[in-house]
Design a protein around this motif. Sequence first.
Motif, PDB file in Angstrom:
ATOM      1  N   ILE A  32       0.763  -1.229   0.018  1.00 25.64           N
ATOM      2  CA  ILE A  32       0.083  -0.307  -0.178  1.00 25.64           C
ATOM      3  C   ILE A  32       0.729   1.426  -0.078  1.00 25.64           C
ATOM      4  N   PHE A  33       1.882   1.361   0.760  1.00 20.90           N
ATOM      5  CA  PHE A  33       2.911   2.457   0.876  1.00 20.90           C
ATOM      6  C   PHE A  33       3.306   2.653  -0.542  1.00 20.90           C
ATOM      7  N   TYR A  38       4.214   5.388  -5.610  1.00 20.56           N
ATOM      8  CA  TYR A  38       4.280   5.157  -7.154  1.00 20.56           C
ATOM      9  C   TYR A  38       3.408   6.147  -7.912  1.00 20.56           C
ATOM     10  N   ALA A  39       2.080   6.086  -7.494  1.00 19.72           N
ATOM     11  CA  ALA A  39       0.867   6.707  -7.967  1.00 19.72           C
ATOM     12  C   ALA A  39       1.093   8.237  -7.706  1.00 19.72           C
ATOM     13  N   PHE A  40       1.396   8.610  -6.538  1.00 16.77           N
ATOM     14  CA  PHE A  40       1.402  10.195  -6.318  1.00 16.77           C
ATOM     15  C   PHE A  40       2.768  10.905  -6.366  1.00 16.77           C
ATOM     16  N   LEU A  41       3.589  10.214  -6.022  1.00 16.90           N
ATOM     17  CA  LEU A  41       4.897  11.004  -6.058  1.00 16.90           C
ATOM     18  C   LEU A  41       5.794  10.991  -7.416  1.00 16.90           C
ATOM     19  N   PRO A  42       6.538  12.147  -7.686  1.00 16.08           N
ATOM     20  CA  PRO A  42       7.308  12.195  -8.785  1.00 16.08           C
ATOM     21  C   PRO A  42       8.246  10.925  -8.979  1.00 16.08           C
ATOM     22  N   PHE A  52       7.218  -2.608 -15.946  1.00 18.86           N
ATOM     23  CA  PHE A  52       6.850  -3.929 -15.362  1.00 18.86           C
ATOM     24  C   PHE A  52       6.265  -3.552 -14.006  1.00 18.86           C
ATOM     25  N   VAL A  53       6.773  -2.286 -13.468  1.00 17.03           N
ATOM     26  CA  VAL A  53       6.660  -2.163 -12.046  1.00 17.03           C
ATOM     27  C   VAL A  53       5.036  -2.001 -11.592  1.00 17.03           C
ATOM     28  N   ALA A  56       3.637  -5.308 -11.714  1.00 17.30           N
ATOM     29  CA  ALA A  56       4.052  -6.203 -10.389  1.00 17.30           C
ATOM     30  C   ALA A  56       3.406  -5.977  -9.167  1.00 17.30           C
ATOM     31  N   LEU A  57       3.147  -4.547  -8.828  1.00 10.06           N
ATOM     32  CA  LEU A  57       2.767  -4.349  -7.543  1.00 10.06           C
ATOM     33  C   LEU A  57       1.394  -4.661  -7.638  1.00 10.06           C
ATOM     34  N   GLY A  58       0.607  -4.730  -8.530  1.00 14.29           N
ATOM     35  CA  GLY A  58      -0.841  -4.970  -8.641  1.00 14.29           C
ATOM     36  C   GLY A  58      -0.996  -6.423  -8.333  1.00 14.29           C
ATOM     37  N   GLY A  59      -0.177  -7.361  -8.964  1.00 15.89           N
ATOM     38  CA  GLY A  59      -0.107  -8.736  -8.938  1.00 15.89           C
ATOM     39  C   GLY A  59       0.295  -9.138  -7.542  1.00 15.89           C
ATOM     40  N   TYR A  60       1.312  -8.593  -6.998  1.00 10.60           N
ATOM     41  CA  TYR A  60       1.758  -8.744  -5.556  1.00 10.60           C
ATOM     42  C   TYR A  60       0.759  -8.501  -4.579  1.00 10.60           C
TER      43      TYR A  60
END
Length: 452
Positions: A32-33, A38-42, A52-53, A56-60
């Motif tokens: 979640i962190f 990844y979604a909100f920070l530069p 791929f990131v 990968a985060l979604g699948g994980y």
Amino acid sequence: MKALPPALKRRIDELDERAEIRIGWAQLALIIFFGSAYAFLPRAEGSAGFNFVPYALGGYAVFTVLRLGLAYRRRLGTSLIVASIVFDVALLTAIIFSYHVQYDEPAAFVLKSPTALYFFLFIALRALRFDPSFLILTGALAVVSWVSLVVYAIFFDPDFAGITRNYVEYTNGSKVLVGAELDKIIVISATTFLLAYVLMRSRALLVSAVRDHVIAGNLSRFFAPEIARNVGEQEPAELVSGVATTRDIAALFIDIRGFTAMAEALPPSDVMALLTGYQNAMATVIARFNGHIDKYLGDGILATFGAVEASPSCAADALHAAFGVYDAIDMLNEEMQGEGRALHLRVGCAVAAGPALVGVVGGADRLEHTVIGVPVNLAAKLEDTNRVEGTAGLTTRATLKLAKRQGFVPPHRLEPRRNRQVAGLSDRVDLIVLKDASESSETAPITALSPR
């Protein structure tokens, strides 16, 4: 290694299962962190290849939620844990390797990725469980993964820029500094070894602590929980024979009438069934009124009030318990009658209160917590006097007066018997009848305890 006793192993397995739940929540919190970051920070992203990131985060995240659900259902066995560790390390390695494609750089580029630090995070998470084998597996897989990345970068990448011994060329270019990669492998291996060593020592302490906890739990079934707790908290030097405290206590003796004849007429298994039901009923009543069973004397029971822990209402509690005993015996008789058992129990009770010595007696290797004093001896003598007086319950006028000062209200008018002789006492005693023997039914013919 010697196999653990089943009870001890079950307890440690429970702790390990809880640890897997904590590991799952920790991984989910990390996802979640990092997903939020990844979604909100530069962020720096390459445009030459596939990113791929996020996938990968979604699948994980999906994998971690499933894993956490299995942990809560206690279905996360060894094979699934191993598979989870392999997946963790493989996914992290794949993310690191993907930078080579995403940024269209030589494979040696990924060896400088700070994402490699997350190997240490996965290793540390495994330390939440007191099992070094899973931590060693995680560390070993991390080493293998990093070695694989180094080998690929040197031997299989067509864009390999070469090996250097110059640190500036290594940091500013795409060449490989073998010493730097060896340092990383050594640090991962050393971290794994040190944490595994700490875990092995911690597990030994855990096994010892859980063993003591299980032993204390078992002992509390033989002694009052307060006694077991006090003994466990004392230093060995404090547990010596002859140390006692004077305390106001009350003693309650309970005895089954005609038990010897019952035992001779019934099979041993039925005798034990009878005793178990009787003792369970008596223990419940005694505990309800803050008493503690000091001894089981065959069909007799000695209970104390205010001995284990000082009580301002010990005499009142003991008399309340005595009348509770009669009610419990009536209920037990009704249950046995409903089950078709041709048996009717009668009991005798006696209560006495006063100062007594509470402490430890015994030899160097065998100690016992006990109560010594007039109340215990007098209660025993009064219980024997029940047979002489034709009663089912006796106390003294002094005990009744003390109990009334402590808030005891008799359930009915109690018959006094003044100036009575009690065997074993030189002075006569004013007795109070708690229950007359004529109020109890005679023992019914004994046939069997089993339901018809």
